[in-house]
Each structure stands twice: as structure tokens, then as C-alpha cells.
Motif scaffolding. Structure first.
Motif, short mmCIF file in Angstrom:
data_model
loop_
_atom_site.label_atom_id
_atom_site.label_comp_id
_atom_site.label_asym_id
_atom_site.label_seq_id
_atom_site.Cartn_x
_atom_site.Cartn_y
_atom_site.Cartn_z
N ASP A 48 67.75 56.18 30.68
CA ASP A 48 68.21 54.82 30.36
C ASP A 48 69.69 54.66 30.78
O ASP A 48 70.07 53.65 31.36
CB ASP A 48 68.02 54.53 28.87
N ASN A 49 70.51 55.66 30.47
CA ASN A 49 71.93 55.58 30.83
C ASN A 49 72.11 55.39 32.33
O ASN A 49 73.00 54.69 32.79
CB ASN A 49 72.67 56.88 30.46
N TRP A 54 70.22 49.70 34.03
CA TRP A 54 70.76 48.44 34.56
C TRP A 54 69.73 47.69 35.41
O TRP A 54 69.87 46.48 35.63
CB TRP A 54 72.02 48.69 35.39
N PRO A 60 75.43 48.60 40.79
CA PRO A 60 76.48 47.84 40.12
C PRO A 60 77.74 48.70 39.96
O PRO A 60 77.65 49.94 39.95
CB PRO A 60 75.86 47.54 38.74
N ASN A 73 79.52 49.42 37.50
CA ASN A 73 79.62 50.31 36.33
C ASN A 73 78.63 51.49 36.41
O ASN A 73 78.55 52.29 35.48
CB ASN A 73 79.46 49.53 35.02
N SER A 74 77.87 51.59 37.50
CA SER A 74 76.98 52.75 37.64
C SER A 74 77.85 53.95 38.03
O SER A 74 78.75 53.83 38.87
CB SER A 74 75.96 52.49 38.75
N TYR A 104 78.07 54.52 41.69
CA TYR A 104 78.63 53.49 42.56
C TYR A 104 79.42 54.14 43.70
O TYR A 104 80.22 55.04 43.49
CB TYR A 104 79.56 52.56 41.75
#
Ligand code: FES
Ligand SMILES: [Fe+2]
Length: 362
Positions: free
Chosen positions: A164-165, A169, A245, A247-248, A251
């Protein structure tokens, strides 16, 4: 002592008997599978009040009849066995119209599984009692997916939180199941050999020529969590990668696929087109069924990148696994070393297996 050394540099694979012994195969039901969480279905099966979805805990392996029910948007799982003489209550997915009625002798239950009525039992003593209700079965959900367990030995979050973490997203609730793109495979090999093969990218350049065109093998990474692990597939070209995204934590990387494995037999593979869930079902010591369930996010990305040609890749994997099944039964083979850089995932699996079975082997 554990069968498999937690230090990968000193460790060897699980003893080869594990892959063909009938006794081990049977013992694993109790030692591992009853204690773990198992994927059931997605929410589309239970949209309306009264919708019921009968299922086996693990079909063709642990045929325990259970039932999912939507009771005013509370989804519950319970036994699907009548408390009178043991008839199966609900035989196929249907809408129950506010009650469960056994078609053998007319016993009735409400949608919570509570006993309501039984004909011709007025003279019974101490009746009804709690034993006449249907037993509740542990149920959890992640996004649109339901999971169950018989006797869970760890909290569901310990299984799902790391996935999930990392990919929570994505609009996973909106992925749509595609029946046409889902299928089943039968492999003449032990279920754990199938998992072993999934858990390493070591074999990719040797076994899957096509896949090496899309994946950057040098940057292939494996991350270990408590009851799951992740293989991060790094793509070669931007066009086949996720639009991540900011905040991944990934990224800036060219991620072509997230391959999550959930102990002991579930795989959640995320691609830019969507999700392929693989459930590995042990049928016999040397026979395994694999269910591929496809959930589409972006149809325009189907047939591209690492998630294209799943069928071809699957056949290549099955062919090599069936050869390994023959090999592990040889008198001249028992255990081999792991590659510390390339086989972390397989080692993680074997350490977990040995933790669950050690009580028996000591
Ligand atoms: S078995 Fe269900 S009413 Fe008899
Ligand atoms: Fe493979």
C-alpha cells in the motif's frame, strides 16, 4: 535450528524433498495456509444489499465452504454450511432477499448468519443456541479486494501495508476486471517451485529473451519486507514506464513494473496498463494451478512494455519449472546456494517457509 540459514551467504535452498513429498504437501495446509491471508474476489461481486458470493477457502486445495454477504454495505464472511445436517447453504452467487434458507429442511438465518427459524423443532431443548448460528470468518479488504483467513497468525496490515505504501497512489479502486484477459494455467510442478521462479529475475536473460528488450536487467532490484517482497522492474524506455507522482519514493526512476509477492502464494504485478494478480494454487505435490486475474487501468497501454506478452512469458516459465521439478527429485540433488545479489527474494521465501515448518521438523 531453522532449516534455512537467515544469512544468505551461508544459506542453502530448502531441502528438495519439500517439492515432492506427499506428507509435507498435506502438512502445509495446517502449518502455513490456514494461518495466512488469501485473496477471494473484488467488490463488484457484492454491489447490492443481499448479494452473496460463495467461495472455497482455496479451491481444489483447501475446500472449506465460506460465504461473503453484503448486509446493508457491511460485508461479512461466514461458514456456508448449515448448522442442522451440514448442507451447503448457497451454491452460487445470487441475491438473498434478506435471509438465507437451507434448501434441505428449511432452516433460516439472517444476513449476519444468526439462526432465525427451523421447522418441526418446537420440542427441542436448549434450542436454538449459539451453535446454531453460522460462524464468522476473518475478512479484510485492501482497495477493491477481499481477503480471508481461517486462523490468521499475523495482522492483515503486516501483509499489505508495504504494498500500500508503495503503489497505494494508483487508482486501484477503479481498475476494471477483464474476464477476457484472465486465465488459468496448470503446471506439472510443485507450487513452491513456481514461487521460487517468480521471486528472482536472475533467469530473465536466460529464459525470456523478449523481456530483456523492455527491462533494464542491471538495475533490477529486490526489496524485502516482513511477509512480502518487491521486485522493481526498471524499464529501458520512458514510453513503457509509470508516470510516478512526486511523492512516490521511486519518483525519477523509470519503473516499468512493480512485482509484489505476498507470502505464501499471491502475486500482485502492477504495470502502466493495470494489475495482474496471480494466485498459485497447490493441487498436488507435483501439480499447480495458477490463476491470472487482469484488472485494467489504462487500455491504451495494453500490449506494451514489461506487461505485454504475459502469456508467452508464462509458457517460458512453466517449461523451465517443469524441468526443475524433475531435477529436484534426483538422488544426486538436495540443496543449492543462493546468489546473494540475485536471489534475495527466493531466500526470503525459503526462510519464511522454514520458520513455519520448523516446529514439525525438530
Ligand atoms: S441441513 Fe439445512 S435444514 Fe437440514
Ligand atoms: Fe520468468
Amino acid at each position: 535450528m531453522s532449516l534455512v540459514n537467515p544469512n544468505i551467504k551461508k544459506s542453502k535452498t530448502i531441502p528438495s524433498k519439500f517439492y515432492y513429498s506427499k506428507n509435507t504437501f498435506e502438512e502445509l495446509k495446517e502449518l502455513i495456509f490456514h494461518k495466512h491471508w488469501q485473496f477471494i474476489c473484488d467488490k463488484s461481486q457484492l454491489k447490492k444489499n443481499g448479494d452473496a458470493f460463495p467461495y472455497s477457502f482455496i479451491e481444489d486445495f483447501i475446500e472449506e465452504p465460506f460465504l461473503l454477504i453484503n448486509d446493508n454495505n457491511n460485508i461479512r464472511s461466514m461458514t456456508n454450511v448449515c448448522t442442522h445436517r451440514g448442507n451447503t447453504l448457497v451454491e452460487q452467487a445470487c441475491n438473498l432477499n434478506n435471509k438465507i434458507v437451507c434448501r434441505y429442511h428449511g432452516r433460516k438465518f439472517d444476513l449476519c448468519g444468526k439462526f432465525k427459524f427451523m421447522p418441526k423443532c418446537e420440542d427441542l431443548e436448549n434450542f436454538p443456541s449459539n451453535e446454531d448460528n453460522l460462524t464468522k470468518i476473518p475478512l479484510e479488504n485492501w482497495k477493491q479486494f477481499y481477503f480471508t483467513s481461517i486462523n490468521p497468525k499475523w495482522h492483515f496490515n503486516e501483509l499489505i501495508q508495504d504494498m500500500d505504501n508503495r503503489v497505494g497512489w494508483m487508482p486501484i479502486e477503479k481498475f476494471i476486471f477483464s474476464k477476457e484477459r484472465s486465465k488459468e494455467y496448470l503446471v506439472n510442478a510443485n507450487w513452491a517451485l513456481y514461487c521460487d521462479n517468480y521471486l528472482e529475475g536472475f533467469h530473465i536473460p536466460f529464459v525470456h529473451e523478449g523481456l530483456t528488450e523492455n527491462l533494464n536487467y542491471a538495475e533490477y532490484e529486490t526489496e524485502l519486507f516482513k511477509y512480502s517482497n518487491l521486485q522493481l522492474g526498471i524499464g529501458k524506455g520512458d514510453e513503457y514506464c509509470f508516470n510516478l507522482p512526486k511523492n512516490s519514493i521511486d519518483y525519477g526512476k523509470k519503473v516499468a513494473a512493480y512485482y509484489f509477492w505476498l507470502f505464501p502464494n499471491m502475486m500482485f504485478n502492477f504495470y502502466p496498463w493495470g494489475l495482474s494478480i496471480n494466485i498459485v494454487i497447490p493441487i498436488a505435490p507435483e501439480k499447480t494451478k495458477i490463476k491470472f486475474l487482469s484488472y485494467i487501468w489504462d487500455e491504451t497501454k495494453l500490449n506494451t512494455g514489461a506487461g505485454a506478452e504475459l502469456d508467452k512469458v508464462e509458457k517460458e516459465d512453466e517449461a523451465i519449472i517443469e524441468q526443475v521439478q524433475k531435477g529436484v527429485k534426483s538422488k544426486f540433488y538436495d540443496r543449492g546456494h543462493f546468489s546473494p545479489s540475485m536471489e534475495k527474494g527466493v531466500h526470503h521465501f525459503h526462510v519464511l517457509l522454514s520458520e513455519f515448518i520448523k516446529t514439525n521438523s525438530e
